[in-house]
Design a protein around this motif. Structure first.
Motif, PDB file in Angstrom:
ATOM      1  N   PHE A 449      33.499  29.084  36.053  1.00  0.00           N
ATOM      2  CA  PHE A 449      32.832  29.307  34.771  1.00  0.00           C
ATOM      3  C   PHE A 449      31.783  28.246  34.491  1.00  0.00           C
ATOM      4  N   GLY A 450      31.854  27.153  35.246  1.00  0.00           N
ATOM      5  CA  GLY A 450      30.994  26.007  34.991  1.00  0.00           C
ATOM      6  C   GLY A 450      31.703  25.015  34.089  1.00  0.00           C
ATOM      7  N   GLN A 451      31.509  23.737  34.352  1.00  0.00           N
ATOM      8  CA  GLN A 451      32.111  22.681  33.544  1.00  0.00           C
ATOM      9  C   GLN A 451      31.344  21.404  33.833  1.00  0.00           C
ATOM     10  N   LYS A 452      31.527  20.421  32.952  1.00  0.00           N
ATOM     11  CA  LYS A 452      30.829  19.144  33.172  1.00  0.00           C
ATOM     12  C   LYS A 452      31.300  18.527  34.477  1.00  0.00           C
ATOM     13  N   GLU A 453      30.381  17.998  35.225  1.00  0.00           N
ATOM     14  CA  GLU A 453      30.655  17.317  36.483  1.00  0.00           C
ATOM     15  C   GLU A 453      31.846  16.366  36.312  1.00  0.00           C
ATOM     16  N   GLY A 454      32.789  16.460  37.240  1.00  0.00           N
ATOM     17  CA  GLY A 454      33.920  15.525  37.210  1.00  0.00           C
ATOM     18  C   GLY A 454      35.048  15.935  36.283  1.00  0.00           C
ATOM     19  N   THR A 455      34.874  17.049  35.554  1.00  0.00           N
ATOM     20  CA  THR A 455      36.007  17.548  34.755  1.00  0.00           C
ATOM     21  C   THR A 455      36.564  18.778  35.441  1.00  0.00           C
ATOM     22  N   TYR A 456      37.830  19.057  35.195  1.00  0.00           N
ATOM     23  CA  TYR A 456      38.504  20.182  35.843  1.00  0.00           C
ATOM     24  C   TYR A 456      39.262  21.000  34.807  1.00  0.00           C
ATOM     25  N   HIS A 457      39.131  22.295  34.917  1.00  0.00           N
ATOM     26  CA  HIS A 457      39.757  23.200  33.958  1.00  0.00           C
ATOM     27  C   HIS A 457      40.303  24.419  34.688  1.00  0.00           C
ATOM     28  N   PHE A 458      40.956  25.260  33.934  1.00  0.00           N
ATOM     29  CA  PHE A 458      41.212  26.625  34.404  1.00  0.00           C
ATOM     30  C   PHE A 458      41.189  27.550  33.200  1.00  0.00           C
ATOM     31  N   ARG A 459      40.956  28.823  33.493  1.00  0.00           N
ATOM     32  CA  ARG A 459      41.074  29.826  32.440  1.00  0.00           C
ATOM     33  C   ARG A 459      42.317  30.636  32.697  1.00  0.00           C
ATOM     34  N   MET A 460      43.128  30.778  31.667  1.00  0.00           N
ATOM     35  CA  MET A 460      44.248  31.720  31.774  1.00  0.00           C
ATOM     36  C   MET A 460      44.235  32.614  30.548  1.00  0.00           C
ATOM     37  N   THR A 461      44.651  33.868  30.724  1.00  0.00           N
ATOM     38  CA  THR A 461      44.721  34.758  29.576  1.00  0.00           C
ATOM     39  C   THR A 461      46.002  34.497  28.817  1.00  0.00           C
ATOM     40  N   ILE A 462      45.985  34.860  27.543  1.00  0.00           N
ATOM     41  CA  ILE A 462      47.201  34.744  26.731  1.00  0.00           C
ATOM     42  C   ILE A 462      47.886  36.106  26.641  1.00  0.00           C
ATOM     43  N   LEU A 463      47.605  36.995  27.579  1.00  0.00           N
ATOM     44  CA  LEU A 463      48.024  38.396  27.462  1.00  0.00           C
ATOM     45  C   LEU A 463      49.444  38.729  27.920  1.00  0.00           C
ATOM     46  N   PRO A 464      50.061  37.951  28.812  1.00  0.00           N
ATOM     47  CA  PRO A 464      51.415  38.356  29.225  1.00  0.00           C
ATOM     48  C   PRO A 464      52.346  38.468  28.016  1.00  0.00           C
ATOM     49  N   PRO A 465      53.350  39.332  28.092  1.00  0.00           N
ATOM     50  CA  PRO A 465      54.321  39.457  26.996  1.00  0.00           C
ATOM     51  C   PRO A 465      54.929  38.087  26.680  1.00  0.00           C
TER      52      PRO A 465
END
Lengths: 488, 488
Positions: A449-465
């Motif tokens: 998704f793109g992020q500031k250099e040197g930072t680390y993220h992830f995307r997760m959905t909040i959709l599971p039951p």
């Protein structure tokens, strides 16, 4: 000569000879990590032993796949249109039948199998315009400015296509948020336009900062011709909800800098945080008075894939264009006609969404109950997700004010970063891959998704039951602890 | 300053600043003549007196809009998937229910509202592969080579996108038939590729002549890099059905000249002429032996919009790719993932088409009766259309061997040609416009498909119900007589 005695020939279409811009396209939401998840599912089916019993796909905003039930009324209207013999079935409510009859009357030959007008069935465009007027407190909407689409992605790409021109330093540049939804970068790569990154302010709940917009714009002017500004509100992947003030500032900036605005508002019903509220760009634009409302060119996008509907499979949506040059709007009409029409089944379902049951209608209560149940469950899951990550060491998670995702920052030890680099992987990809292999949880690394250099993220959905989400969050936190230990 | 005291600003997006390739796109099938037809319909509705009481749209292959009824089984399976409560309804046949259950099991969360895999639901791709194998007498088809699509147009554009590259004289050139279906010219214009015209032989029943292919190719090599060859069989707008021999010749030519083949075979069930038969390019390619079947790159396209289904509104279809470089096929998979997935409702209906009722199934007889009724009615209308034009003075009409259109040549007197030119119109557009204004019949001028310089044609569908078609043909012949008299 090959073994079979045949001359080996070069292919016509090879990696070297193919469209170079397509090669540059990346789309992490369905990228290598998802491919691996599919493989793991097949291995599980074959009885291969894994440290988990199922793969949980938290990589994509696909509500029904995660168990959310469709809204009955939407499917009733759709089924009635699909198979009109059902109009005599006493098990279907009268208001659904009435709406289906009205829609079938607007279809060629009374069949959803006929092509519609290319911008969509006129009656549905009128219904969409009424819906927008109602949503925006009476600000008029003209059905001629509504174009139905094959999901929001289709409409977004169509507008970007119109905007692209020039070569070298006069090539079209488009401002997109970072982190972004990767449809934007993919479309810009394919169209060979210049992607101009503006960074959302993570320390300030992923707010959009006009100073940062200005910095990005002015730097970009040295290398291209910036002509458009994309906003995603509520944010994907970042989940923030823009304040009214911020929207005003953005509109003023677009006016000042002569930028065409693209407002991706597909999560407009997905607002969870107290004090957060959805303001459409259209409404704010018109409330800012004729200096702006008569000048700023705006396309805003909506979809039936998100909100309380989650009907991704239907590929339905619409855009509204404001202040578009009439000659360009004719070109837009021509362009959409080449693909004939958006899926009529998606158009029908969209109509059932915008022209929904009203108080007194037989379906009103059930519709509202189901809608509220979906939205409350999402709000609860947003809170749970955000709280869990806030309390877990090594995560930093902004409030999930809206949309369907959390985008936490994760701490990755330097040894993990090095190990990832040694394998030619982005460090957060390295983390997500190991998470998938060990827990079956499929999420998308922030680098997609793109992020500031040197930072680390992830995307997760909040959709599971809820129960599954609780387990999933626990497992993720435990895995992270283990991961940190391993690489410390 | 404008009257309201506001500064008039230039738009960001204008005819001058927009994408120049989009401006070049033309799509006659939904062009100005159809726009006028819509206006006339609205005028009639308002009670404006006209020399006719209804507009007949014979401009587009939209069977249901012309009164063709959907095939019951296809809609039953679709409705069951749309609204699974119906699985308990005793009015639905057991085989439709069984197929619906099987399809729902293949959907995420058992809902057609979930996204599918980007190339389509795997089960449906398997069913499509079996269908192709059966159609082609057992020649194997690999589900991994099947990509479901949003109608055939979507798939065709996707392959063309991959093929486009280069600048100046190394720009990709694509051979297309003239007359052509204008999706091809539109897509090539948008992609800024070079359109290379090869002319079908009108004097020889619109046959494809390899000598003409060679001429076109060799001339084009001076100005671009020809890389692909498009064939439409059965022909649109020309209605011819290619002989097996001709297909072999084309395949040999593609092999010899290193061209990627695109076979548009969406009318494969629409064969009417005695002695005509549909041969798929895939089948002929494999029957020509490994020298060809292991070398020639082919994409073939099919759709649920034509044949006996006519389900245009669903936007469903598929392509099969043969001998595609695996690395390119990965790029194709990535590219389709950006749009997430083709409409699941179209995928479901496609499955009901390819996995149709078999002898002994409860729905078998009805399905076959309905299918045959549609195809026989079309065959009768093809004969009627062709005969009427053959007998009418001033028309030259080749046999309508297949597809859904007649493409007669018309005699236009020199004075009519001059009158048209004085109004800046193509002469056949001039004819079609007057026909529309005086009779309400909407057809598309030959200039929208391409034709030899100095010849004039139009395309009309054979889809109106028989009685209506008879009247329509009479009216057209009468109008032409009057037109000739007026301009002689």
């Amino acid at each position: 000569m090959a073994e079979n005695g045949l001359v080996q020939r070069d292919k016509v279409l090879t990696l070297e000879s193919m469209n170079p811009w397509i090669k540059k396209v990346e789309y992490a939401v369905r990228g290598p990590i998802v491919k691996r998840a599919v493989e793991l599912e097949k291995e599980l089916q074959k009885g291969v032993k894994k440290p988990f019993t199922e793969v949980i796909r938290a990589n994509i905003g696909d509500a029904h796949a995660m168990g959310q039930k469709p809204i009955t009324f939407l499917r009733q209207v759709s089924a009635l249109c699909m198979y009109p013999e059902l109009l005599d079935d006493p098990n279907f409510p009268e208001d659904a039948k009435q709406k289906a009859r009205r829609l079938l009357d607007a279809c060629g030959g009374h069949s959803v199998g006929a092509y519609s007008a290319s911008p969509g069935i006129e009656l549905i465009r009128q219904d969409v315009a009424s819906f927008i007027e109602h949503r925006d407190g009476g600000i008029p909407s003209n059905p001629d400015n509504i174009f139905l689409s094959t999901g929001a992605s289709d409409a977004i790409v169509t507008i970007l296509k119109l905007l692209v021109s020039g070569e070298g330093r006069s090539r079209t540049g488009v401002l997109i948020p970072i982190p972004q939804y990767p449809l934007y970068s993919a479309a810009l790569a394919e169209l060979n336009a210049v992607q101009i990154n503006y960074y959302l302010d993570e320390e300030n709940c992923w707010a959009l900062n006009v100073g940062e917009l200005r910095r990005a714009l002015h730097e970009a002017r040295k290398r291209c011709h910036p002509r458009a500004l994309c906003i995603i509100n509520p944010g994907n992947p970042t989940g923030q909800v823009q304040s009214r003030k911020c929207i005003e500032d953005v509109i003023h900036f677009a006016w000042e800098e002569q930028l065409f605005l693209l407002a991706d508002e597909v999560y407009q019903d997905n607002i969870y945080a107290e004090g957060s509220q959805f303001h459409s760009f259209k409404k704010v634009l018109f409330e800012m008075g004729p200096k702006y409302s008569g000048a700023v060119e705006l396309a805003s996008f909506h979809s039936i894939s998100k909100c309380f509907m989650g009907e991704c499979g239907f590929r339905g949506g619409y855009m509204e264009v404001i202040n578009m040059d009439p000659a360009v709007q004719e070109q837009l009409t021509k362009l959409v006609s080449v693909r004939l029409c958006p899926p009529v089944t998606g158009q029908i379902l969209l109509d059932a969404v915008v022209n929904r049951p009203q108080p007194g209608d037989p379906s009103y209560e059930r519709f509202n109950q189901e809608k509220q149940a979906v939205l409350s469950a999402l709000a609860e899951k947003a809170r749970l997700t955000e709280e869990t990550f806030r309390q877990a060491p090594g995560f930093h998670c902004n409030p999930v004010q809206g949309a369907m995702y959390a985008f936490p920052r994760i701490h990755l030890p330097p040894r993990a970063v090095k190990a990832a680099q040694a394998q030619g992987q982005a460090p957060d990809m390295f983390f997500c891959r190991q998470l998938l292999e060990e827990t079956g949880i499929c999420i998308v690394p922030g680098s997609g998704f793109g992020q500031k250099e040197g930072t680390y993220h992830f995307r997760m959905t909040i959709l599971p039951p809820l129960e599954k989400l609780q387990i999933l969050l626990q497992k993720m936190c435990q895995f992270h602890v283990k991961f940190i230990q391993e690489y410390s």
